[in-house]
Design an enzyme around this catalytic site. Sequence first.
Site, PDB file in Angstrom:
ATOM      1  N   SER A 167      13.946 -19.767-103.415  1.00 31.47           N
ATOM      2  CA  SER A 167      14.646 -19.396-104.640  1.00 31.47           C
ATOM      3  C   SER A 167      15.118 -20.613-105.431  1.00 31.47           C
ATOM      4  O   SER A 167      15.062 -20.606-106.664  1.00 31.47           O
ATOM      5  CB  SER A 167      15.843 -18.497-104.303  1.00 31.47           C
ATOM      6  OG  SER A 167      16.726 -19.139-103.398  1.00 31.47           O
ATOM      7  N   THR A 168      15.558 -21.667-104.747  1.00 29.29           N
ATOM      8  CA  THR A 168      15.972 -22.876-105.464  1.00 29.29           C
ATOM      9  C   THR A 168      14.764 -23.578-106.067  1.00 29.29           C
ATOM     10  O   THR A 168      14.802 -24.048-107.203  1.00 29.29           O
ATOM     11  CB  THR A 168      16.734 -23.829-104.525  1.00 29.29           C
ATOM     12  OG1 THR A 168      17.814 -23.128-103.910  1.00 29.29           O
ATOM     13  CG2 THR A 168      17.299 -25.016-105.293  1.00 29.29           C
ATOM     14  N   ASP A 196      11.682 -29.731-102.370  1.00 30.95           N
ATOM     15  CA  ASP A 196      11.802 -28.454-101.673  1.00 30.95           C
ATOM     16  C   ASP A 196      13.274 -28.179-101.383  1.00 30.95           C
ATOM     17  O   ASP A 196      14.124 -29.058-101.521  1.00 30.95           O
ATOM     18  CB  ASP A 196      11.009 -28.496-100.359  1.00 30.95           C
ATOM     19  CG  ASP A 196      10.652 -27.117 -99.834  1.00 30.95           C
ATOM     20  OD1 ASP A 196      11.080 -26.108-100.429  1.00 30.95           O
ATOM     21  OD2 ASP A 196       9.932 -27.047 -98.810  1.00 30.95           O
ATOM     22  N   ALA A 214      16.198 -25.996 -98.647  1.00 30.22           N
ATOM     23  CA  ALA A 214      16.495 -25.953 -97.221  1.00 30.22           C
ATOM     24  C   ALA A 214      17.400 -24.765 -96.937  1.00 30.22           C
ATOM     25  O   ALA A 214      18.093 -24.268 -97.821  1.00 30.22           O
ATOM     26  CB  ALA A 214      17.161 -27.249 -96.764  1.00 30.22           C
ATOM     27  N   ASP A 215      17.377 -24.324 -95.694  1.00 28.59           N
ATOM     28  CA  ASP A 215      18.273 -23.261 -95.257  1.00 28.59           C
ATOM     29  C   ASP A 215      19.586 -23.835 -94.728  1.00 28.59           C
ATOM     30  O   ASP A 215      20.631 -23.206 -94.851  1.00 28.59           O
ATOM     31  CB  ASP A 215      17.589 -22.403 -94.191  1.00 28.59           C
ATOM     32  CG  ASP A 215      16.339 -21.725 -94.733  1.00 28.59           C
ATOM     33  OD1 ASP A 215      16.457 -20.987 -95.726  1.00 28.59           O
ATOM     34  OD2 ASP A 215      15.249 -21.952 -94.181  1.00 28.59           O
ATOM     35  N   GLY A 255      13.009 -20.205 -93.628  1.00 31.72           N
ATOM     36  CA  GLY A 255      13.476 -18.850 -93.883  1.00 31.72           C
ATOM     37  C   GLY A 255      12.449 -18.013 -94.625  1.00 31.72           C
ATOM     38  O   GLY A 255      12.371 -16.796 -94.452  1.00 31.72           O
ATOM     39  N   GLY A 256      11.638 -18.688 -95.445  1.00 29.22           N
ATOM     40  CA  GLY A 256      10.568 -17.996 -96.168  1.00 29.22           C
ATOM     41  C   GLY A 256       9.274 -17.906 -95.385  1.00 29.22           C
ATOM     42  O   GLY A 256       8.297 -17.303 -95.856  1.00 29.22           O
ATOM     43  N   GLU A 311       5.074 -26.498 -95.510  1.00 33.13           N
ATOM     44  CA  GLU A 311       6.129 -27.351 -96.067  1.00 33.13           C
ATOM     45  C   GLU A 311       6.192 -28.675 -95.314  1.00 33.13           C
ATOM     46  O   GLU A 311       6.335 -29.743 -95.916  1.00 33.13           O
ATOM     47  CB  GLU A 311       7.477 -26.628 -95.986  1.00 33.13           C
ATOM     48  CG  GLU A 311       7.588 -25.460 -96.954  1.00 33.13           C
ATOM     49  CD  GLU A 311       8.854 -24.658 -96.775  1.00 33.13           C
ATOM     50  OE1 GLU A 311       9.263 -23.980 -97.746  1.00 33.13           O
ATOM     51  OE2 GLU A 311       9.447 -24.690 -95.681  1.00 33.13           O
ATOM     52  N   LYS A 318      24.598 -24.617 -98.401  1.00 33.70           N
ATOM     53  CA  LYS A 318      23.638 -25.012 -97.365  1.00 33.70           C
ATOM     54  C   LYS A 318      24.145 -26.174 -96.503  1.00 33.70           C
ATOM     55  O   LYS A 318      23.512 -26.520 -95.500  1.00 33.70           O
ATOM     56  CB  LYS A 318      22.301 -25.391 -98.020  1.00 33.70           C
ATOM     57  CG  LYS A 318      21.687 -24.288 -98.884  1.00 33.70           C
ATOM     58  CD  LYS A 318      21.459 -23.013 -98.103  1.00 33.70           C
ATOM     59  CE  LYS A 318      21.011 -21.852 -98.967  1.00 33.70           C
ATOM     60  NZ  LYS A 318      19.740 -22.056 -99.620  1.00 33.70           N
TER      61      LYS A 318
END
Length: 217
Positions: A30-31, A81, A83-84, A96-97, A103, A121
């Site tokens: 999403s980010t 990218d 991060a969770d 998470g995706g 990645e 996060k």
Amino acid sequence: MTQDELKRKTAEAAIEYIKGVSIVGVGTGSTVNHFIDCLAENKSAIEGAVSSSEMTTERLKKLGIPVLDLNATGKLDVYVDGADEINPHKQLIKGGGGVLTREKIVAAASDKFICIADESKKVDVLGKFPLPIEVIPMAQSYVAREMVKLGGQPELRAGFTSDNGNPIIDVHNMDIINPLELEKTIKNIAGVVTVGIFAIHPADVVLIATEDEIITM
């Protein structure tokens, strides 16, 4: 400021790191979707992007950004990218995706990994977010048993298959005190494709959006 607005804020900050870069590595989430939108506003300045997932590829193409094959581009200058989870050492949990393997590949093939996130996060110790592990299908039970030995509670991600055609195991209740050693240990379990700890190759720069500022780590 909403969490979505914070995500947009950190995505905008990442644009500064791709100035003069012709091919950008692009992650998933999403980010990162906000970053892709920002990238589309600057697409005349780049040759194209290398994507970490089918979802990202679709979004890039929809916005008119050419998607290039990593095998053809060679080493990349920058990978952006999310991060969770992010610890103070710029070590991450990602996946998470469900696209942790791709990645990790694009991040490894890039000179600089820029991680973008909102302040939710940030953690002191990784592991509150379930740790994703991509596995070869026949090894999922074996890998799960090995994770129990390491103190985790593994759970198969129901109804999910990665872009590589593999299942994902999410491991709960792990306090990851030494991410580097745990990443090495899990990588050496037979049947593991990759694990969502990014500690052997952590982020080079982390941009964290707060209400008041962008924190650069």
